[in-house]
Structure formats: C-alpha cells, structure tokens
Write an enzyme that holds these catalytic residues in place. Structure first.
Site, short mmCIF file in Angstrom:
data_model
loop_
_atom_site.label_atom_id
_atom_site.label_comp_id
_atom_site.label_asym_id
_atom_site.label_seq_id
_atom_site.Cartn_x
_atom_site.Cartn_y
_atom_site.Cartn_z
N SER A 38 -3.01 25.64 9.29
CA SER A 38 -3.43 26.62 10.04
C SER A 38 -3.53 28.24 9.33
O SER A 38 -2.63 28.48 8.63
CB SER A 38 -2.54 26.91 11.23
OG SER A 38 -1.32 26.49 11.21
N HIS A 70 -12.39 19.64 18.18
CA HIS A 70 -11.79 19.99 17.11
C HIS A 70 -11.98 19.05 16.07
O HIS A 70 -11.30 18.35 15.63
CB HIS A 70 -10.27 20.56 17.12
CG HIS A 70 -9.60 21.10 15.96
ND1 HIS A 70 -9.71 22.40 15.61
CD2 HIS A 70 -8.78 20.46 14.84
CE1 HIS A 70 -8.91 22.56 14.40
NE2 HIS A 70 -8.53 21.58 14.02
N ARG A 91 -5.59 16.96 9.47
CA ARG A 91 -4.06 16.50 9.29
C ARG A 91 -3.52 15.98 10.66
O ARG A 91 -3.94 16.31 11.66
CB ARG A 91 -3.22 17.63 9.09
CG ARG A 91 -1.63 17.58 9.12
CD ARG A 91 -0.95 18.91 8.85
NE ARG A 91 -0.48 18.94 7.47
CZ ARG A 91 -0.44 20.08 6.77
NH1 ARG A 91 -0.82 21.19 7.39
NH2 ARG A 91 -0.01 20.12 5.74
N THR A 92 -2.66 14.74 10.63
CA THR A 92 -2.07 14.02 11.82
C THR A 92 -0.60 14.65 11.53
O THR A 92 0.04 14.57 10.74
CB THR A 92 -2.12 12.57 11.67
OG1 THR A 92 -3.53 12.28 11.90
CG2 THR A 92 -1.49 12.17 12.88
N GLU A 192 11.71 26.05 17.29
CA GLU A 192 12.93 26.04 17.07
C GLU A 192 13.51 27.03 18.28
O GLU A 192 13.26 28.17 18.41
CB GLU A 192 13.61 26.39 15.74
CG GLU A 192 13.28 25.50 14.67
CD GLU A 192 11.52 25.47 14.64
OE1 GLU A 192 10.91 24.54 14.56
OE2 GLU A 192 11.11 26.64 14.71
N SER A 211 5.39 20.35 9.48
CA SER A 211 4.40 19.06 8.64
C SER A 211 4.96 19.07 7.27
O SER A 211 6.02 19.45 6.91
CB SER A 211 2.79 19.78 8.61
OG SER A 211 2.99 20.80 8.08
N ASN A 234 4.24 33.91 11.60
CA ASN A 234 5.55 34.59 12.71
C ASN A 234 6.60 34.39 12.01
O ASN A 234 6.92 33.76 11.22
CB ASN A 234 5.26 33.69 13.98
CG ASN A 234 5.59 32.22 13.75
OD1 ASN A 234 4.83 31.49 13.26
ND2 ASN A 234 6.95 31.89 14.06
#
Ligand SMILES: Nc1nc2[nH]c(I)nc2c(=O)[nH]1
Length: 270
Positions: A38, A70, A91-92, A192, A211, A234
């Site tokens: 992302s 997507h 991506r998985t 988290e 990931s 973030n």
C-alpha cells in the site's frame, strides 16, 4: 487453486506460473521482481514502460484478490537499462488464511521467471516517533512473529544479511536521508494493541506490519537478493498520542507517493 492441494509441489506450480507469464508476455526472463504494497502503487508507472498487464488469476497459483473489484495484476515492465521487471500487484496476505504457500507463491514465481532480485515494499506502522506518516524506511532485518515459515522439512536456511546490505547501500546512495529499521511481521488482521507495540519495541522492532517477512525468507530460499522497504503510513498504536485520522494516513501516503516512486525508480535503474 492448485496450491490448495496439500500434495501439490509449490515449486512446480511456480514453474507453471512462470511459464504462463512468459507465454502471455513473450518475455522469457524477468531480471527482477517488485511487490508493491500500500502506497507504492504509482511506482510501476515510473520505473519503466509496462508492456503487458495480466490479471493475476489467469496465472496458476494466484487467486482473485479478497477485495472485490480490486483485480490483482502482474505487469511486465521494460526498464530503461534494458532489464525486465515483473511487478506484482497481487499480494496474498497471511491473514487471509490460505496458508503460507499462497503467501510466498509470487516470490517463487518471480524466481522461476528468472528474477535474481526481489524488492518487497509494504505499508506499515512506525514505532519511532521521528517517523511521520509518509516516511519510507529501508528494512534492515525482520522479526517473524507469525510462528510460521515458508520452508518445509529440514530446509535450514541461513538468514544472515537477508535484507542485502549491498542493495541498502545502493538505496542510500540514491537517498542518503533514508532511515533503516527492523520490521516485525504480526499475523493480523487486527492491528497491535499499545502493549504489543511496546513489546515489539522492547524486542528490537521499529516497524510493525502484516506481510514481507515470510516472502523474504522464500526469496532467500530461492537464492534471490532482497531489498525491503516500508512506507510508514501511521504511527503504531500507542505511539501516536493524539488519535490518528484515517484521512491523515491516506493523505500522507499520497503525498509520499511521488518521492517513494522516484526513489524506487532510481534504485531499479541503478
Ligand atoms: N501490523 C500493522 N500493519 C499495518 N499496516 C499498516 I498500512 N499499518 C499497520 C500497523 O500499524 N500495524
């Protein structure tokens, strides 16, 4: 998906996928591969000329992405230096629960397609207060908290220098202001808690994500040289004292897009 059969040989599926990509693109060998996480999506346009775009589910072992509408794509990009890049936009994530073979299939496919360099990018949470949203960070090492591995059986792989010091030095030549950090892969999909972020910090982590670590191990098993980069979108839970607004995160990612895409283009061209 052929990888859902426990009896399948994941490396044979990767070879089938690479053969399909060669057939669809007419490109026999891709020299390097990039997985765009992302915030990194714009980079593909900047690094070279996309000559082919393949819907990922047309390639064995890839699947329709979880997010409807997507469509995950694989792109073959001709680089200015004459080399070919395979750009993986499909991506998985481990949290999808399809098993680790599916998570690392794109890396194994890239290796089977001839790639010797794997560039893994992601969006992640930052633990260092000095990293504002939109900061790209080089991954110097990882802590794998998934309790899982792409390696099966007695395949003992050395992970020293997993995130190539040579490629990090090259990235630093392109942008000397780049920081480095240790990436901690959590299973997710929940973020988290502040206590877990404090734990990640206490054990030496600087970045938290969902990931990359498992993909990097598979890339090393395939003998690839790995470069990992996180876009801090973030500050991890509990680090940011004021509530973080989602709009701020999106805005920070977009503001960073041109800088990180330019960085990636220069690294790939080097
Ligand atoms: N685990 C984890 N993954 C993330 N991905 C993104 I974007 N932000 C985060 C985060 O704060 N924590």
């Amino acid at each position: 998906n052929p990888l859902d059969d426990p009896a399948a040989d994941p490396f044979a599926v990767a070879r089938d996928a690479a053969a399909r990509i060669a057939e669809l693109t007419g490109v026999e060998r891709h020299d390097l591969a990039l997985t765009l996480g992302s915030g990194w999506g714009a980079a593909a346009e900047l690094i070279g000329e996309t000559t082919h775009t393949i819907p990922a589910h047309e390639v064995p072992g890839f699947s329709k992405p979880a997010l409807e509408g997507h469509v995950g794509t694989l792109r073959s990009v001709a680089l200015p230096n004459g080399r070919r890049a395979l750009v993986i936009g499909a991506r998985t994530h481990y949290y999808e629960g399809h098993g680790v073979r599916r998570v690392v299939h794109s890396v194994r496919t890239a290796a089977a397609a001839g790639a010797t360099t794997m560039i893994l990018t992601n969006g992640a949470g930052g633990i260092r207060e000095t990293w504002s949203a939109g900061t790209p960070v080089l991954i110097s090492d990882h802590i794998n908290l998934t309790s899982d591995s792409p390696l099966e059986g007695a395949t003992f792989i050395d992970l020293t220098d997993l995130y190539s010091a040579r490629l990090r030095a090259l990235a630093h030549e392109v942008d000397p202001t780049l920081d480095e950090g240790v990436y901690v892969q959590f299973r997710g999909p929940h973020y988290e808690t502040p206590a877990e972020v404090r734990m990640a910090k206490a054990i030496g982590g600087d970045i938290v994500g969902m990931s990359t670590a498992l993909e990097a191990i598979a890339a090393r098993q395939a003998g690839m040289e790995v470069l990992g980069m996180s876009l801090i979108t973030n500050l991890a839970a509990g680090i940011q004292t004021t509530p973080l607004s989602h709009d701020e995160v999106i805005e920070a990612g977009r503001a960073a897009e041109s800088r990180i895409s330019d960085l990636l283009a220069k690294i790939v061209a080097a």
